[in-house]
Design an enzyme around this catalytic site. Structure first.
Site, short mmCIF file in Angstrom:
data_model
loop_
_atom_site.label_atom_id
_atom_site.label_comp_id
_atom_site.label_asym_id
_atom_site.label_seq_id
_atom_site.Cartn_x
_atom_site.Cartn_y
_atom_site.Cartn_z
CB SER A 100 14.76 -20.79 20.61
OG SER A 100 15.77 -21.47 21.33
CD GLU B 40 12.77 -22.11 16.33
OE1 GLU B 40 12.81 -23.34 16.24
OE2 GLU B 40 13.69 -21.43 16.79
NE ARG C 185 16.47 -24.37 14.90
CZ ARG C 185 17.60 -25.04 14.73
NH1 ARG C 185 17.86 -25.62 13.57
NH2 ARG C 185 18.48 -25.16 15.69
#
Length: 349
Positions: A243, A341, A165
């Site tokens: 998320s 995130e 990520r």
């Protein structure tokens, strides 16, 4: 040069439906236009926010005191060679529409990223991943405008610095504007090897098996819908940024400390000796179940990692207050800090 509008609310351009007005707002429909708009703003010392699909943004209730440039570039070019398709896609193309085309054309390597919202330009920035695939496995070149040098150029996958990520783009935010991305996809009617246990179970196959592309896509979409992760105006759980927290990756000492606090907790050991822990498990076991509410915001009723704005009426401040409560609660119970995130614009966690 595209028209500029003043005071455009940013909430409708984000999946969270939060964000105040932009001081100035414009759209770029070609690569050249996108470069020219950003370059001119930089010369004038005007702050710039490059806006894609808005699926990974939390924008301040005060909005953005500068120029918001919405990327609306279009175009897909394909070169077929040596059993693979090199697919070069403009940054403003819709990601899931691209995945659907890949599946229809028999290009394997992106099918498990079905249903991920947003535009192509954001995929290398976030190293978008889901269900055992991520774009670092297929990206070969990212065409960028370098705001530091004022030049347009190509970055190889290695130069993108991909990690979980993460990418070099996130390490140096704002420097590069992604113009286009080239993916190398296998010419095959079958998916890549299924690498995610939940997806394998849904498909009724073993880890490592390959299935028809369309079956992989539909299974992923079914799983995502069950978690409120496919955009749907009739489902309030999809008013989220996906998320909100990444799965923590712990070093040996941190992992040992967590094991003392939570013996037998779920974990994935990585090849480099690190330990990945599911953030959803930490959140739920710190006392924040699905549907946990704080005023007008809540944790999704379907997926613990998503923080939602169910009515679309809450502000970014309310959402971040819930995020802080969850983050601090997990740290107090388990000694692990969760990291957001989504990209935060004009706000901090």
């Amino acid at each position: 040069m595209a028209d500029r509008l003043a005071g455009v609310p940013l909430a409708p351009y984000t999946t969270l439906r939060t964000g105040g007005p932009a001081r100035a707002f414009t759209q770029a429909r070609t690569q050249d236009e996108l470069v020219a708009i950003v370059a001119e703003a930089d010369r004038e010392g005007e702050p710039v926010l490059v806006l894609g699909g808005g699926s990974n943004l939390v924008v301040s209730d005060d909005g953005f005191d500068g120029l918001v440039v919405r990327v609306a570039t279009r175009g897909v070019d394909v070169t077929v060679e040596d059993g693979r398709a090199l697919v070069t896609v403009q940054a403003g193309e819709d990601w899931d529409a691209l995945v659907a085309r890949c599946v229809a054309e028999g290009w394997s390597g992106a099918e498990c990223l079905s249903g991920v919202p947003g535009l192509v330009g954001s995929t290398p920035i976030q190293n978008v991943g889901a269900y055992g695939q991520d774009v670092s496995q297929t990206v070969v070149v990212v065409r960028v405008y370098d705001r530091k040098t004022g030049e347009v150029g190509d970055l190889t996958a290695a130069e993108c610095g991909f990690a979980y990520r993460h990418s070099a783009f996130k390490h140096d935010p704002g420097r590069h504007v992604v113009l286009a991305v080239t993916y190398a996809l296998e010419r095959s009617a079958l998916s890549g090897p299924v690498a995610y246990k939940e997806l394998a179970a849904r498909l009724g196959v073993e880890i490592g098996a390959r299935v028809p592309l369309a079956e992989a896509r539909e299974a992923v979409l079914e799983l995502r819908r069950g978690k409120g992760m496919v955009l749907d105006p009739d489902d309030p759980d999809t008013r989220s940024a996906g998320s909100f927290f990444t799965n923590p990756v712990l070093g040996p000492e941190e992992a040992a400390a967590l094991a003392l606090r939570a013996p037998g907790h779920p974990r994935w050991d990585t090849p480099d000796g690190m330990v990945k822990v599911p953030a959803a498990w930490l959140i739920e076991n710190a006392g924040f179940p699905k549907g946990y509410e704080k005023g007008r915001v809540r944790i999704s009723t379907k997926h613990t990692l998503a923080l939602t704005n169910p009515t679309g009426e809450a502000g970014a401040g309310e959402l971040l207050a819930l995020a802080r409560e969850v983050r601090d609660g997990v740290h107090e119970k388990f000694g692990v800090w969760l990291v957001n995130e989504p990209v935060l614009v004009g706000v901090s966690l």
